[in-house]
Scaffold this active site. Structure first.
Site, PDB file in Angstrom:
ATOM      1  N   CYS A  33       0.839  -1.208   0.000  1.00  0.00           N
ATOM      2  CA  CYS A  33       0.000   0.000   0.000  1.00  0.00           C
ATOM      3  C   CYS A  33       0.871   1.254   0.000  1.00  0.00           C
ATOM      4  O   CYS A  33       1.521   1.564   1.004  1.00  0.00           O
ATOM      5  CB  CYS A  33      -0.903  -0.049   1.239  1.00  0.00           C
ATOM      6  SG  CYS A  33      -1.764   1.489   1.620  1.00  0.00           S
ATOM      7  N   CYS A  36       0.107   3.840   2.671  1.00  0.00           N
ATOM      8  CA  CYS A  36       0.594   3.343   3.965  1.00  0.00           C
ATOM      9  C   CYS A  36       2.078   3.648   4.127  1.00  0.00           C
ATOM     10  O   CYS A  36       2.524   4.033   5.207  1.00  0.00           O
ATOM     11  CB  CYS A  36       0.390   1.835   4.076  1.00  0.00           C
ATOM     12  SG  CYS A  36      -1.325   1.295   4.008  1.00  0.00           S
TER      13      CYS A  36
END
Length: 108
Positions: A33, A36
């Site tokens: 991600c 993230c």
């Protein structure tokens, strides 16, 4: 990941939240991600700079899907703040540092 950041798992999560003596910030994330990965350094710095004020933990949703379901994590990053073992704040998405800290109630 900073040494000050705790890796939380389905097995350790309940004890971690129950035993926290200061606000606990939990980052639900995954290594693939990109948002993230942008938030991670902010949380690492928070753990390093304010160890007396806050504890930071990370939950890899790929490795701990039960926790993601339990906390209704539908998008990542999702960052939860726990106080006294209870979720008190939730932030979804990659935000600038100042905005993220403000939404988590962790302004300097």
């Amino acid at each position: 990941m900073s040494n000050a950041v705790i890796t939380a798992t389905e097995q350790s999560f309940d004890a971690l939240t129950a035993n926290a003596t200061k606000p606990l910030v939990v980052d639900f994330w995954a290594p693939w991600c990109q948002p993230c990965l942008r938030v991670s350094p902010v949380l690492d710095a928070l753990a390093e700079e304010r160890p007396d004020a806050v504890q930071v933990a990370k939950v890899n949703v790929d490795e701990n899907p039960g926790l993601a379901r339990r906390f209704n994590v539908q998008g990542i990053p999702t960052i939860l703040r726990f106080d006294g073992g209870k979720e008190t704040r939730r932030v979804v998405g990659a935000l600038p540092k100042a905005t993220l800290l403000a939404q988590l109630g962790l302004n300097a």
